[in-house]
Design a protein around this motif. Structure first.
Motif, mmCIF file in Angstrom:
data_model
loop_
_atom_site.group_PDB
_atom_site.id
_atom_site.type_symbol
_atom_site.label_atom_id
_atom_site.label_comp_id
_atom_site.label_asym_id
_atom_site.label_seq_id
_atom_site.Cartn_x
_atom_site.Cartn_y
_atom_site.Cartn_z
ATOM 1 N N LEU A 177 0.337 -2.545 -4.137
ATOM 2 C CA LEU A 177 -0.978 -1.997 -4.488
ATOM 3 C C LEU A 177 -1.920 -3.166 -4.730
ATOM 4 C CD1 LEU A 177 -2.969 0.216 -5.287
ATOM 5 C CD2 LEU A 177 -1.939 0.228 -7.573
ATOM 6 N N THR A 178 -2.903 -3.331 -3.850
ATOM 7 C CA THR A 178 -3.766 -4.500 -3.899
ATOM 8 C C THR A 178 -5.213 -4.119 -3.608
ATOM 9 O OG1 THR A 178 -4.251 -6.629 -2.824
ATOM 10 C CG2 THR A 178 -3.161 -4.962 -1.493
ATOM 11 N N ASN A 179 -6.123 -4.944 -4.066
ATOM 12 C CA ASN A 179 -7.543 -4.742 -3.763
ATOM 13 C C ASN A 179 -7.921 -5.294 -2.399
ATOM 14 O OD1 ASN A 179 -8.190 -3.405 -6.114
ATOM 15 N ND2 ASN A 179 -8.965 -5.215 -7.173
ATOM 16 N N PHE A 202 -0.609 0.121 -0.278
ATOM 17 C CA PHE A 202 -1.853 0.726 -0.734
ATOM 18 C C PHE A 202 -2.876 -0.401 -0.861
ATOM 19 C CE2 PHE A 202 1.137 3.960 -1.738
ATOM 20 C CZ PHE A 202 0.437 5.164 -1.775
ATOM 21 N N THR A 203 -3.808 -0.457 0.080
ATOM 22 C CA THR A 203 -4.795 -1.528 0.114
ATOM 23 C C THR A 203 -6.152 -1.012 -0.355
ATOM 24 O OG1 THR A 203 -5.311 -1.056 2.434
ATOM 25 C CG2 THR A 203 -3.569 -2.665 1.998
ATOM 26 N N GLU A 204 -7.080 -1.969 -0.580
ATOM 27 C CA GLU A 204 -8.421 -1.623 -1.074
ATOM 28 C C GLU A 204 -8.318 -0.663 -2.260
ATOM 29 O OE1 GLU A 204 -11.442 -1.157 2.189
ATOM 30 O OE2 GLU A 204 -9.636 -1.181 3.434
ATOM 31 N N GLY A 205 -7.530 -1.067 -3.244
ATOM 32 C CA GLY A 205 -7.201 -0.194 -4.369
ATOM 33 C C GLY A 205 -8.284 -0.016 -5.413
ATOM 34 N N HIS A 206 -9.342 -0.838 -5.351
ATOM 35 C CA HIS A 206 -10.448 -0.757 -6.322
ATOM 36 C C HIS A 206 -9.946 -0.813 -7.766
ATOM 37 C CE1 HIS A 206 -13.427 0.047 -3.204
ATOM 38 N NE2 HIS A 206 -12.597 0.913 -2.686
ATOM 39 N N LYS A 207 -8.996 -1.712 -8.002
ATOM 40 C CA LYS A 207 -8.533 -1.937 -9.368
ATOM 41 C C LYS A 207 -9.575 -2.764 -10.119
ATOM 42 C CE LYS A 207 -4.706 -3.899 -7.839
ATOM 43 N NZ LYS A 207 -3.381 -4.581 -7.822
ATOM 44 N N LYS A 210 -9.925 2.210 -10.274
ATOM 45 C CA LYS A 210 -9.118 3.327 -9.776
ATOM 46 C C LYS A 210 -7.618 3.079 -9.905
ATOM 47 C CE LYS A 210 -12.541 5.125 -6.518
ATOM 48 N NZ LYS A 210 -12.796 5.572 -5.118
ATOM 49 N N THR A 211 -7.237 2.169 -10.791
ATOM 50 C CA THR A 211 -5.813 1.855 -10.934
ATOM 51 C C THR A 211 -4.992 3.090 -11.274
ATOM 52 O OG1 THR A 211 -6.275 -0.412 -11.661
ATOM 53 C CG2 THR A 211 -4.093 0.463 -12.124
ATOM 54 N N LYS A 214 -4.718 5.528 -8.326
ATOM 55 C CA LYS A 214 -3.836 5.036 -7.268
ATOM 56 C C LYS A 214 -2.373 5.095 -7.697
ATOM 57 C CE LYS A 214 -7.150 3.918 -4.409
ATOM 58 N NZ LYS A 214 -7.327 4.577 -3.090
ATOM 59 N N MET A 215 -2.106 4.719 -8.944
ATOM 60 C CA MET A 215 -0.719 4.739 -9.420
ATOM 61 C C MET A 215 -0.187 6.167 -9.486
ATOM 62 S SD MET A 215 -0.365 1.735 -12.280
ATOM 63 C CE MET A 215 -0.340 0.004 -11.756
ATOM 64 N N GLN A 216 -1.033 7.104 -9.861
ATOM 65 C CA GLN A 216 -0.591 8.497 -9.891
ATOM 66 C C GLN A 216 -0.285 8.998 -8.486
ATOM 67 O OE1 GLN A 216 -0.032 10.366 -12.829
ATOM 68 N NE2 GLN A 216 1.095 11.478 -11.234
ATOM 69 N N THR A 217 -1.084 8.580 -7.521
ATOM 70 C CA THR A 217 -0.821 8.941 -6.119
ATOM 71 C C THR A 217 0.526 8.401 -5.670
ATOM 72 O OG1 THR A 217 -3.188 8.988 -5.574
ATOM 73 C CG2 THR A 217 -1.640 8.692 -3.743
ATOM 74 N N ILE A 218 0.826 7.164 -6.059
ATOM 75 C CA ILE A 218 2.100 6.545 -5.690
ATOM 76 C C ILE A 218 3.265 7.282 -6.344
ATOM 77 C CG2 ILE A 218 3.492 4.451 -5.909
ATOM 78 C CD1 ILE A 218 0.826 2.869 -5.744
ATOM 79 N N LEU A 219 3.126 7.593 -7.617
ATOM 80 C CA LEU A 219 4.188 8.328 -8.320
ATOM 81 C C LEU A 219 4.442 9.671 -7.650
ATOM 82 C CD1 LEU A 219 3.172 7.697 -12.062
ATOM 83 C CD2 LEU A 219 5.018 6.580 -10.798
ATOM 84 N N ASP A 220 3.378 10.372 -7.307
ATOM 85 C CA ASP A 220 3.515 11.683 -6.668
ATOM 86 C C ASP A 220 4.157 11.569 -5.288
ATOM 87 O OD1 ASP A 220 2.295 12.796 -8.868
ATOM 88 O OD2 ASP A 220 0.309 12.950 -7.943
#
Length: 275
Positions: A177-179, A202-207, A210-211, A214-220
């Protein structure tokens, strides 16, 4: 740290400063922007950046730079409450002014409030103070990314990292997961001999904005509960605090001694041979 990884089903890695720890490209980025200010300001530009790197300037890693107020903002990363504000020249704001200007939780927006989580943002904050346009910084950033995939730039491979990740991949899901933009990520992973290792990018993560999202999307996506996942990165604001607030475990890569404690947090100086 080993028990966090052993117990996890999912590992979420950052890229810059985590899977490689080189810093010369930050200086390259700064030099490009230095050439865009008036000649009589160039030495002051570089001196300011050097002070930031050494930790002798109000603006530094772990702070938030407020472009509008040209100030360094100290934020409690777990509550997002502003605890201190210092002008660019080193003058602390009175408590009443802080309360009026930063009421409630601070929201990073990439336009005014910039989370200085790693070395990329120190040249940027310097450039904003010296009056460069954001379009100038973007052009210099892209030029730096192009430089990083030339023969003139050599990425230092973290000893043992590739073999360690390959071993972990047999039992766990590995996610990046990276910006950074996808094409840049692919090139960097190729240079690091880490291409094809991660289950998902997961690129352009806008951390950090939107961390959590994005992390919730990954968990799901992988059907994993927060306590079964570990976030690994060098940026406390971007990767560590949001993960801990969501119930994930976290491994914070920080070469300098810091006073941060949390039952689900482990701090290490480098990923070298850690996996």
């Amino acid at each position: 740290m080993k028990h966090l990884i052993d117990e996890a089903k999912l590992l979420i890695f950052d890229l810059d400063g985590t899977l490689y720890e080189d810093t010369d490209h930050f200086d390259y980025y700064c030099r490009l922007m230095q050439q865009r200010v008036a000649e009589d300001k160039r030495q002051a530009f570089w001196d300011t950046y050097e002070k930031m790197k050494k930790g002798t300037h109000p603006v530094g890693i772990g702070k938030v730079y407020d472009i509008k107020n040209d100030a360094s903002v100290t934020v409690d990363p777990m509550t997002l409450q502003v605890t201190k504000v210092t002008s660019f020249d080193g003058e602390d704001w009175p408590a009443e002014r802080i309360k009026q200007e930063y009421a409630g939780e601070l929201v990073y927006d990439f336009e005014r409030l910039i989370a200085i989580g790693d070395g990329w943002w120190l040249p940027y904050a310097t450039a904003m103070h010296f009056g460069l346009k954001q379009s100038d910084t973007w052009e210099c950033y892209n030029a730096t990314k192009e430089y990083m995939v030339t023969d003139q730039f050599n990425l230092t491979k973290t000893p043992g990292l590739r073999d360690g990740l390959i071993r972990l991949k047999e039992e766990k899901k590995l996610v990046l997961l990276t910006n950074s933009e996808r094409e840049d990520v692919k090139r960097l992973l190729y240079e690091l001999e880490l291409d094809g290792i991660f289950h998902s990018l997961f690129t352009e993560g806008h951390k950090p904005l939107k961390t959590k999202e994005k992390m919730q999307t990954i968990l799901d996506e992988f059907g994993v509960q927060p306590h079964e996942a570990v976030s690994i990165g060098d940026n406390f604001i971007n990767e560590i605090a949001p993960a801990l607030l969501m119930g994930l475990k976290a491994i914070y890569i920080q070469p300098n001694r810091i006073e941060v404690e949390h039952e689900n947090l482990t701090i290490i100086p480098t990923l070298t041979n850690a996996l």
